[in-house]
Scaffold this active site. Structure first.
Site, PDB file in Angstrom:
ATOM      1  N   TYR A 168       0.820  -1.202   0.000  1.00  0.00           N
ATOM      2  CA  TYR A 168       0.000   0.000   0.000  1.00  0.00           C
ATOM      3  C   TYR A 168       0.863   1.265   0.000  1.00  0.00           C
ATOM      4  O   TYR A 168       0.688   2.126  -0.857  1.00  0.00           O
ATOM      5  CB  TYR A 168      -0.986  -0.040   1.170  1.00  0.00           C
ATOM      6  CG  TYR A 168      -2.079   0.988   1.109  1.00  0.00           C
ATOM      7  CD1 TYR A 168      -2.822   1.292   2.236  1.00  0.00           C
ATOM      8  CD2 TYR A 168      -2.385   1.659  -0.069  1.00  0.00           C
ATOM      9  CE1 TYR A 168      -3.832   2.242   2.185  1.00  0.00           C
ATOM     10  CE2 TYR A 168      -3.383   2.611  -0.121  1.00  0.00           C
ATOM     11  CZ  TYR A 168      -4.108   2.901   1.017  1.00  0.00           C
ATOM     12  OH  TYR A 168      -5.099   3.830   0.973  1.00  0.00           O
ATOM     13  N   GLU A 175       2.121   6.481  -6.970  1.00  0.00           N
ATOM     14  CA  GLU A 175       1.065   7.328  -7.516  1.00  0.00           C
ATOM     15  C   GLU A 175       1.374   8.807  -7.293  1.00  0.00           C
ATOM     16  O   GLU A 175       1.291   9.630  -8.209  1.00  0.00           O
ATOM     17  CB  GLU A 175      -0.280   6.977  -6.857  1.00  0.00           C
ATOM     18  CG  GLU A 175      -0.797   5.587  -7.240  1.00  0.00           C
ATOM     19  CD  GLU A 175      -2.011   5.160  -6.416  1.00  0.00           C
ATOM     20  OE1 GLU A 175      -2.791   6.024  -5.986  1.00  0.00           O
ATOM     21  OE2 GLU A 175      -2.175   3.940  -6.209  1.00  0.00           O
TER      22      GLU A 175
END
Lengths: 246, 312
Positions: A168, A175
């Site tokens: 994660y 991103e």
């Protein structure tokens, strides 16, 4: 009946997380469809994984691997939009809003950032999130597949609720770095932006919008992450008790 | 066991923990839930009646103030469940705050206060008459709403949770700021079809405002005697209320009409978006109200639609 319940719930960011809520579950036809859907998605992301490995071996470096898996990535990530439909139809016991939010954020990154701003496609940050997504999705879709077939190997459950701890943050970093890298090119080209005056009296600055998106990660990421850690404790300790009582 | 000489006993448990919060003995059989709330409030001063959700079932609906103890499906020892609804705020207060905000926020942009469009443009005014007209219409709309809140509306429920007001204000105030920003912008472009478009919009605006006001008055008259019961609204002599022939909630219909006319008047996308969101929200409310009517009245006119005649 396996405790995993029906379909799959998506109350996480796709990085592993909440157990499917117990519910009546989909009918036989819907279950069959969902099994096929999840198998196809698992296969799709495996294709992407294999593509990455092959490209790495062929090129000898891990730079600019995006181009070798661009098409399957777009296809299978966009295909996840179907999951919103699954929730809306009720064959998957998840919140439509939550699922929509998560899928749309992935689709946004795939099309509105990586595809639209060609200059970032050679960035290493793209590889970071692609790898994170790939591993996560392979595990997630196989988790759903096995759950639907009521035969969930502990390894898959463990993987789903543990690997997110690394994947994660890895994905989020990829991103954010990619969006950050896209900023100067968006500013320069005025991509997706409209300015005054115009006859609809509207303006939109994509550059500012991207910055707001980046800022929104700050409240959202910790919440989801700690929620998943909490879920992990719940799910994995529950299984331990089950095992001990056998 | 039971009560003595016809009295009831009432125990109130926490809905989650099932812990007994209080035990009331010697309760009159014809006591209302309102009286029980007052008794509970005496024992727990911070939980004023508006905050109390008293129910028969831990996951059930809250009982209304007017319900009478002996008419409820309980024995002579009644078990009720309590849930804290959180700090409450009166509807009138909420509306006043929600509607005063947009009124003044719009002025900040209309008068081009310093920080909004930059130092060069401060306190200048627009060369376009439609911008002045838009300000008048927008202000008229919110002043009308404020007047209705004080003098016309009769609310069936007294309060709502406090956190709603933050959400609602962000929404109303935020949108008011966003659309006021574009309408009063120095680079604003007036509507493409000029005076024709603006005049049409103004007439539609006035008609819808009159319609909306008529419906609010008609609905308020249904509750004239201070009764809290629901009655079927019917068309009256006022032609604006004839929309009741076709829809359950013509006030929402007229409201959407007002915002559509404002969109046409200003030809501004943010206004259009706000109109769309209003429409969606009001359709949800209208459908809800429509279902309630259908449930409560067996003789409810069957051809009525919730918000749009014949369609929705």
């Amino acid at each position: 009946m396996a405790a995993a319940g029906s379909g799959g719930s998506r109350a996480d960011n796709g990085y592993g997380g909440q157990q499917a809520r117990r519910r009546r579950g989909p009918g036989a036809l819907a279950t069959g469809y969902l099994v096929i859907y999840n198998v196809v998605m698992t296969a799709g992301w495996l294709v992407i994984a294999v593509g990455l490995v092959r490209a790495y071996l062929a090129k000898g470096s891990y730079h600019s691997l995006y181009y070798s898996i661009e098409k399957p990535l777009k296809f299978f990530q966009t295909g996840a939009l179907l999951e919103i439909l699954h929730c809306a139809l009720g064959i998957v016991p998840s919140s439509v809003v939550l699922t929509a939010f998560q899928v749309m954020s992935r689709v946004f990154l795939t099309w509105a950032v990586t595809h639209s701003v060609k200059e970032v496609q050679s960035e290493d940050s793209v590889l970071l999130f692609v790898v994170a997504w790939t591993i996560t999705e392979i595990i997630r879709y196989s988790f759903y597949t096995f759950s639907l077939l009521n035969h969930l190997p502990y390894l898959i459950k463990w993987a789903r609720y543990t690997l997110f701890i690394v994947l994660y943050p890895m994905g989020v970093s990829g991103e954010l770095l990619t969006i950050y890298a896209a900023l100067p090119f968006v500013r320069q080209s005025g991509l997706y932006s409209i300015s005054l005056p115009n006859k609809y009296n509207f303006s939109f600055d994509y550059y500012t919008f991207l910055i707001l998106v980046m800022i929104s990660y700050i409240p959202i990421f910790p919440q989801l992450y700690f929620h998943m850690l909490h879920q992990r404790r719940k799910v994995l300790s529950h299984t331990e008790e089950h095992k001990k009582s056998e | 066991m039971g009560g003595r000489a016809g009295f009831f006993e009432v125990e109130i448990l926490d809905w989650e923990t099932k812990k007994q919060l209080c035990f009331l003995d010697k309760v009159e059989p014809n006591a209302t839930i309102r009286e029980i709330r007052l008794m509970f409030h005496k024992l727990y001063p911070r939980w004023y009646p508006a905050r109390q959700s008293i129910k028969l079932d831990p996951k059930g609906k809250s009982l209304r103030d007017e319900e009478i103890l002996q008419h409820l499906p309980v024995g002579t020892t009644a078990t009720l469940y309590f849930k804290d609804l959180g700090p409450q705020i009166g509807w009138t207060t909420v509306f006043l705050i929600e509607y005063t905000g947009p009124l003044f926020i719009y002025f900040v942009f209309y008068f081009r206060m310093t920080f909004v469009y930059g130092l060069d443009e401060r306190f200048t005014s627009s060369p376009h008459p439609v911008v002045n007209l838009a300000c008048i219409c927008h202000s008229f709309h919110y002043i009308k709403r404020l007047i209705e809140t004080v003098f016309v509306h009769r609310f069936s429920r007294g309060t709502m949770p406090l956190r709603n007001i933050v959400k609602n204000c962000l929404y109303y105030w935020g949108f008011a700021a966003w659309l006021a920003y574009y309408i009063n912008h120095p680079l604003y472009t007036p509507p493409s079809y000029g005076k024709k478009q603006i005049n049409f919009a103004v007439i539609m605006f006035l008609l819808c405002e009159a319609g909306n006001f008529s419906i609010h008055v008609a609905l308020s008259d249904l509750r004239r005697n201070g009764s809290k019961t629901c009655k079927i609204p019917y068309p009256t002599k006022n032609p604006f209320t004839w929309l009741f022939f076709f829809v359950s909630c013509p006030n929402y219909t007229y409201e959407v009409g007002t915002w559509i006319s404002f969109t046409i008047m200003t030809q501004c996308v943010p206004v259009g978006l706000f109109t769309l969101l209003c429409f969606i929200q009001m359709t949800v409310w209208a459908k809800d109200k429509h279902c309630t009517y259908l449930r409560e009245f067996k003789d409810y006119p069957s051809h009525r639609m919730p918000i749009i005649p014949f369609l929705l």
